[in-house]
Design a protein around this motif. Sequence first.
Motif, PDB file in Angstrom:
ATOM      1  N   ARG A  46      37.953  28.490  32.614  1.00 58.27           N
ATOM      2  CA  ARG A  46      39.250  27.682  32.590  1.00 58.27           C
ATOM      3  C   ARG A  46      39.976  28.268  33.808  1.00 58.27           C
ATOM      4  O   ARG A  46      40.289  29.314  33.903  1.00 58.27           O
ATOM      5  CB  ARG A  46      39.907  28.198  31.157  1.00 58.27           C
ATOM      6  CG  ARG A  46      41.331  27.239  31.059  1.00 58.27           C
ATOM      7  CD  ARG A  46      41.001  26.009  30.634  1.00 58.27           C
ATOM      8  NE  ARG A  46      42.085  25.265  29.946  1.00 58.27           N
ATOM      9  CZ  ARG A  46      41.990  24.259  29.652  1.00 58.27           C
ATOM     10  NH1 ARG A  46      41.075  23.308  29.797  1.00 58.27           N
ATOM     11  NH2 ARG A  46      43.124  23.313  29.121  1.00 58.27           N
ATOM     12  N   GLY A  47      40.573  27.152  34.257  1.00 63.20           N
ATOM     13  CA  GLY A  47      41.597  27.358  35.517  1.00 63.20           C
ATOM     14  C   GLY A  47      42.484  26.620  35.847  1.00 63.20           C
ATOM     15  O   GLY A  47      42.895  25.813  34.879  1.00 63.20           O
ATOM     16  N   VAL A  48      43.396  26.649  36.870  1.00 62.36           N
ATOM     17  CA  VAL A  48      44.532  25.792  36.999  1.00 62.36           C
ATOM     18  C   VAL A  48      44.346  24.453  36.979  1.00 62.36           C
ATOM     19  O   VAL A  48      43.010  24.163  37.892  1.00 62.36           O
ATOM     20  CB  VAL A  48      45.430  26.369  38.127  1.00 62.36           C
ATOM     21  CG1 VAL A  48      46.626  25.354  38.460  1.00 62.36           C
ATOM     22  CG2 VAL A  48      45.767  27.899  37.962  1.00 62.36           C
ATOM     23  N   GLU A  79      48.363  28.810  29.204  1.00 59.50           N
ATOM     24  CA  GLU A  79      48.908  29.402  30.373  1.00 59.50           C
ATOM     25  C   GLU A  79      48.072  29.365  31.625  1.00 59.50           C
ATOM     26  O   GLU A  79      48.505  29.377  32.876  1.00 59.50           O
ATOM     27  CB  GLU A  79      49.070  30.707  29.694  1.00 59.50           C
ATOM     28  CG  GLU A  79      50.220  31.059  28.786  1.00 59.50           C
ATOM     29  CD  GLU A  79      50.039  32.444  27.953  1.00 59.50           C
ATOM     30  OE1 GLU A  79      49.305  33.388  28.498  1.00 59.50           O
ATOM     31  OE2 GLU A  79      50.823  32.624  27.185  1.00 59.50           O
ATOM     32  N   THR A  80      46.785  29.270  31.401  1.00 62.96           N
ATOM     33  CA  THR A  80      45.597  29.272  32.640  1.00 62.96           C
ATOM     34  C   THR A  80      45.724  27.946  33.306  1.00 62.96           C
ATOM     35  O   THR A  80      45.924  27.870  34.601  1.00 62.96           O
ATOM     36  CB  THR A  80      44.540  29.283  32.134  1.00 62.96           C
ATOM     37  OG1 THR A  80      44.348  30.733  31.385  1.00 62.96           O
ATOM     38  CG2 THR A  80      43.252  29.524  33.326  1.00 62.96           C
ATOM     39  N   ARG A 140      48.434  32.558  34.314  1.00 64.58           N
ATOM     40  CA  ARG A 140      47.548  33.464  34.294  1.00 64.58           C
ATOM     41  C   ARG A 140      46.443  33.072  35.268  1.00 64.58           C
ATOM     42  O   ARG A 140      46.010  31.758  35.326  1.00 64.58           O
ATOM     43  CB  ARG A 140      47.075  33.995  33.018  1.00 64.58           C
ATOM     44  CG  ARG A 140      46.377  33.089  32.096  1.00 64.58           C
ATOM     45  CD  ARG A 140      45.856  33.715  30.985  1.00 64.58           C
ATOM     46  NE  ARG A 140      46.845  34.277  29.953  1.00 64.58           N
ATOM     47  CZ  ARG A 140      47.013  35.572  29.873  1.00 64.58           C
ATOM     48  NH1 ARG A 140      46.258  36.542  30.331  1.00 64.58           N
ATOM     49  NH2 ARG A 140      47.891  36.083  28.962  1.00 64.58           N
ATOM     50  N   MET A 141      45.296  34.004  35.522  1.00 67.60           N
ATOM     51  CA  MET A 141      44.157  33.748  36.252  1.00 67.60           C
ATOM     52  C   MET A 141      43.114  33.051  35.373  1.00 67.60           C
ATOM     53  O   MET A 141      43.373  33.022  34.103  1.00 67.60           O
ATOM     54  CB  MET A 141      43.569  35.008  36.805  1.00 67.60           C
ATOM     55  CG  MET A 141      44.443  35.967  37.627  1.00 67.60           C
ATOM     56  SD  MET A 141      45.012  35.106  39.214  1.00 67.60           S
ATOM     57  CE  MET A 141      43.215  35.311  40.057  1.00 67.60           C
ATOM     58  N   GLY A 142      42.153  32.511  36.201  1.00 66.15           N
ATOM     59  CA  GLY A 142      41.088  31.630  35.589  1.00 66.15           C
ATOM     60  C   GLY A 142      40.495  32.508  34.222  1.00 66.15           C
ATOM     61  O   GLY A 142      40.292  33.790  34.544  1.00 66.15           O
ATOM     62  N   THR A 143      40.053  32.099  33.170  1.00 70.55           N
ATOM     63  CA  THR A 143      39.580  32.814  31.868  1.00 70.55           C
ATOM     64  C   THR A 143      38.408  32.032  31.483  1.00 70.55           C
ATOM     65  O   THR A 143      38.419  30.876  31.499  1.00 70.55           O
ATOM     66  CB  THR A 143      40.723  32.571  30.798  1.00 70.55           C
ATOM     67  OG1 THR A 143      42.160  33.180  31.411  1.00 70.55           O
ATOM     68  CG2 THR A 143      40.365  33.664  29.795  1.00 70.55           C
ATOM     69  N   THR A 191      37.968  34.692  23.957  1.00 70.21           N
ATOM     70  CA  THR A 191      38.149  35.044  25.237  1.00 70.21           C
ATOM     71  C   THR A 191      38.601  36.417  25.471  1.00 70.21           C
ATOM     72  O   THR A 191      38.881  37.264  24.388  1.00 70.21           O
ATOM     73  CB  THR A 191      39.144  33.976  25.839  1.00 70.21           C
ATOM     74  OG1 THR A 191      39.223  34.317  27.362  1.00 70.21           O
ATOM     75  CG2 THR A 191      40.751  34.588  25.625  1.00 70.21           C
ATOM     76  N   VAL A 243      41.298  38.752  27.543  1.00 70.28           N
ATOM     77  CA  VAL A 243      42.656  38.914  28.511  1.00 70.28           C
ATOM     78  C   VAL A 243      43.362  40.128  28.058  1.00 70.28           C
ATOM     79  O   VAL A 243      43.478  40.649  27.018  1.00 70.28           O
ATOM     80  CB  VAL A 243      43.336  37.784  28.261  1.00 70.28           C
ATOM     81  CG1 VAL A 243      42.788  36.307  28.584  1.00 70.28           C
ATOM     82  CG2 VAL A 243      44.037  37.408  26.769  1.00 70.28           C
TER      83      VAL A 243
END
Length: 447
Positions: free
Chosen positions: A90-92, A223-224, A229-232, A247, A249
């Motif tokens: 998961r990313g922005v 949030e991602t 937050r950074m990629g998850t 996940t 985190v």
Amino acid sequence: MRALSVFVAALLLVSPVVAGIGPAGATADARSASSVPDPVSQPSVSDPVPSAIGSVGPGTGPASTHGENFTLRVLSTPPGVEPRLSSHRRGVNLGTSLGLAVGDSDAALRTEAAIRRIESAETNAERQRRILAAINQVEQDEVSLDSRQTAVINAHASGELTDRELLDELVRIAAIAREYDGRLETLAELAEETDGFSTPDRVSTLQVQLLVYEGPVREIALETVRGERMGTEIHVQSSPNSLVLATIVDGQYVRESLRRDRWDRGADDLGSEAAINATIEAYPETANLTAPDALGAGTVQRITVDHDFGTLRTFVSGGTERVFLEHQRVALSTFPDANSVSTSEDGFNVTVNRTYPGGPVTVTVLDSATGDPLEGITVTKSAGGTPSETIGTTDENGVVRTLSPADPYRITVVDEPRVAVIDDIDPIATPRVTTDIGDESGTDGGG
């Protein structure tokens, strides 16, 4: 949610402490359930926990080196059903984020319109009628939300939706549910301000049901996407009417599991004591951990158990009297460290602590000569014949973590020109809730 009735009840049963956690990501988009062995045996609610649980081979239950053996069970997709398993990075995503913002704005506007309509009523009777109409609308919308969530889960299970599409839709559904809850909160306030009128009891029922559409992994996914937050990496597991998301985190393993087949929406009301007992039956290890909080109204009760390892939250349905939704947060520092495999190669001592599919895997890299942890070492993972992907670099303790695939996998430690490899690592069996053990029919007979 001030309209909700809150009950605090002590757990009355005494069971030995057991603990552990549930599935996480595989690297292929679809895998057979036959590659995920079920436990050979698990203690029943009344059975004492054996002094050692399982071994390091596949198909055995998890063990612990934390003084007392413990296995914190997890709700998963039904036994005997082939789930779709995958791991999504998961990313922005600006497009998704803007889409969510537009959806939030639309829902807020509908809430504002309902409030204006109520406040513009010319008589007290008309004001009451409009409040009830607004509550009726939320009630109808919640039914549609349930259908929408079930449809998207089933579409993913059948391969019609990608992981990203599934997560985006689940996040949208959660955002809508939060808006509905806020609307009900405002409607309750307006009802209390209306002469001769009070908040209808079904508002509390609705507010609890709306919690079903939210979850800790969905919140992390949101949030991602928004860049908070950074990629998850998110483990996704689905089958008809069931879903698992997991996940890692902030030093925690986070998991949510839904079994829609266990939720009887037309059942009679459920009491808090029955819900606590259902949670104890499913997770007998919780009985000695702490007293739970029970919050509920109508056909759904939410049970929260805050314990030394993290938090277990269950949602129990009337009618079936079974857990149909689970949220878990477990500190990685207290996660069981047994079921390890290791190698000593090219100056490295490498240990991989295995878990079940989707659970947190801990890789520790030490200097074979001094035994000191090695920081900044690259670690990769490969499963099911897929290319190796970097999962991260070791921290000051020589540790890096990832989610367990469902298939046998390979961990590679690289610090050019040195390389160490552990191949054919088997995930262990998922420590299912006791109400799943022995059920190979693919259904649990409820909801």
